[in-house]
Write an enzyme that holds these catalytic residues in place. Structure first.
Site, PDB file in Angstrom:
ATOM      1  N   ARG A 189      -1.214  10.232  -7.646  1.00 32.69           N
ATOM      2  CA  ARG A 189      -0.015   9.592  -7.089  1.00 32.69           C
ATOM      3  C   ARG A 189       0.625  10.491  -6.037  1.00 32.69           C
ATOM      4  NH1 ARG A 189       4.413   8.984 -10.467  1.00 32.69           N
ATOM      5  NH2 ARG A 189       5.226   7.296  -9.189  1.00 32.69           N
ATOM      6  N   GLU A 215      -1.506  -4.453   5.232  1.00 30.82           N
ATOM      7  CA  GLU A 215      -0.659  -5.625   5.453  1.00 30.82           C
ATOM      8  C   GLU A 215       0.512  -5.382   6.393  1.00 30.82           C
ATOM      9  OE1 GLU A 215       1.400  -3.362   2.228  1.00 30.82           O
ATOM     10  OE2 GLU A 215      -0.671  -3.731   2.788  1.00 30.82           O
ATOM     11  N   HIS A 259      -1.714   0.784   3.620  1.00 26.18           N
ATOM     12  CA  HIS A 259      -1.122  -0.552   3.644  1.00 26.18           C
ATOM     13  C   HIS A 259      -1.683  -1.362   4.817  1.00 26.18           C
ATOM     14  CE1 HIS A 259       2.228   0.246   0.787  1.00 26.18           C
ATOM     15  NE2 HIS A 259       2.027   1.480   1.181  1.00 26.18           N
ATOM     16  N   CYS A 269      -2.274   0.951  -2.017  1.00 26.53           N
ATOM     17  CA  CYS A 269      -1.326   2.011  -2.343  1.00 26.53           C
ATOM     18  C   CYS A 269      -1.024   1.998  -3.845  1.00 26.53           C
ATOM     19  CB  CYS A 269      -0.085   1.919  -1.462  1.00 26.53           C
ATOM     20  SG  CYS A 269       0.881   3.441  -1.443  1.00 26.53           S
ATOM     21  N   GLY A 311       4.007  -0.497  -3.635  1.00 27.10           N
ATOM     22  CA  GLY A 311       5.328  -0.537  -4.240  1.00 27.10           C
ATOM     23  C   GLY A 311       5.496   0.726  -5.053  1.00 27.10           C
TER      24      GLY A 311
END
Length: 191
Positions: A108, A174, A172, A79, A47
């Site tokens: 980041r 997922e 990610h 992430c 996110g």
């Protein structure tokens, strides 16, 4: 039954819940400290890390999350979740807070902007076949402490690490049906 919480104030919540439920565990979206109390392990999803930290503070979840991670609760950060777990952040917003617990320095948006997102197959320590990884404005690990194991690298930087009960990926798992990283979390969770 094992209950895995997913930080649900912002990020890829639905995708993580679906992956966990497909593995036969109870998956619970976490928005309040009382919900965190019911969890055996936790996922901090991708996110926007600064927004996630601010929302965690606003909803009085930041300190309970820190306490649970310090207390050894198994946690997977993907992430932005990796950024939230890092003890040190480069290129963060001024005053950016983290949950901490992972003795690492994370940069980041290290791979670039949204248009620089990419997919690749990664050799992943402990897994027989490569992991298909999706990187979206992803961080990478600049430096790890002595207790941190590097599990996978991309572009000469660690992108999956583990320290005790903390597992973190820049990518990610997922979003593409890859459940082996979540299985590693389940292996750490009490039964």
């Amino acid at each position: 039954m094992t209950t895995i919480g997913v930080f649900a104030l912002q990020g890829d919540v639905r995708e993580h819940l679906h992956t966990l439920e497909s593995l036969g565990v109870r998956a619970l979206g976490i928005r309040r400290p009382s919900e965190l109390d019911d969890c055996d392990a936790l996922v901090l999803p991708g996110g926007e890390s600064t927004t996630m930290a601010k929302l965690a503070r606003t909803f009085e979840l930041l300190e309970p999350l820190r306490e649970r991670v310090r207390g050894g609760m198994p946690v997977l950060g993907t992430c932005a979740g990796m950024i939230l777990l890092a003890d040190r952040v480069l290129d963060g917003a001024e005053g950016q807070e983290t949950i901490g617990g992972l003795d690492a320095t994370v940069r980041r948006n290290a791979f670039g902007r949204q248009v620089d997102s990419f997919e690749t197959d990664l050799d992943f320590a402990g897994l027989d076949d490569p992991v298909h990884a999706v990187f979206i404005r992803a961080p990478w690990v600049e430096e790890v402490g002595p207790g941190v194991e590097v599990l996978a690298t991309a572009h000469d930087h660690p992108v999956a690490v583990r320290q005790g009960n903390i597992l973190a990926t820049s990518f990610h798992p997922e979003v593409n049906g890859e459940d082996r990283v979540h299985r590693l979390l389940l292996d750490m969770a009490p039964r």
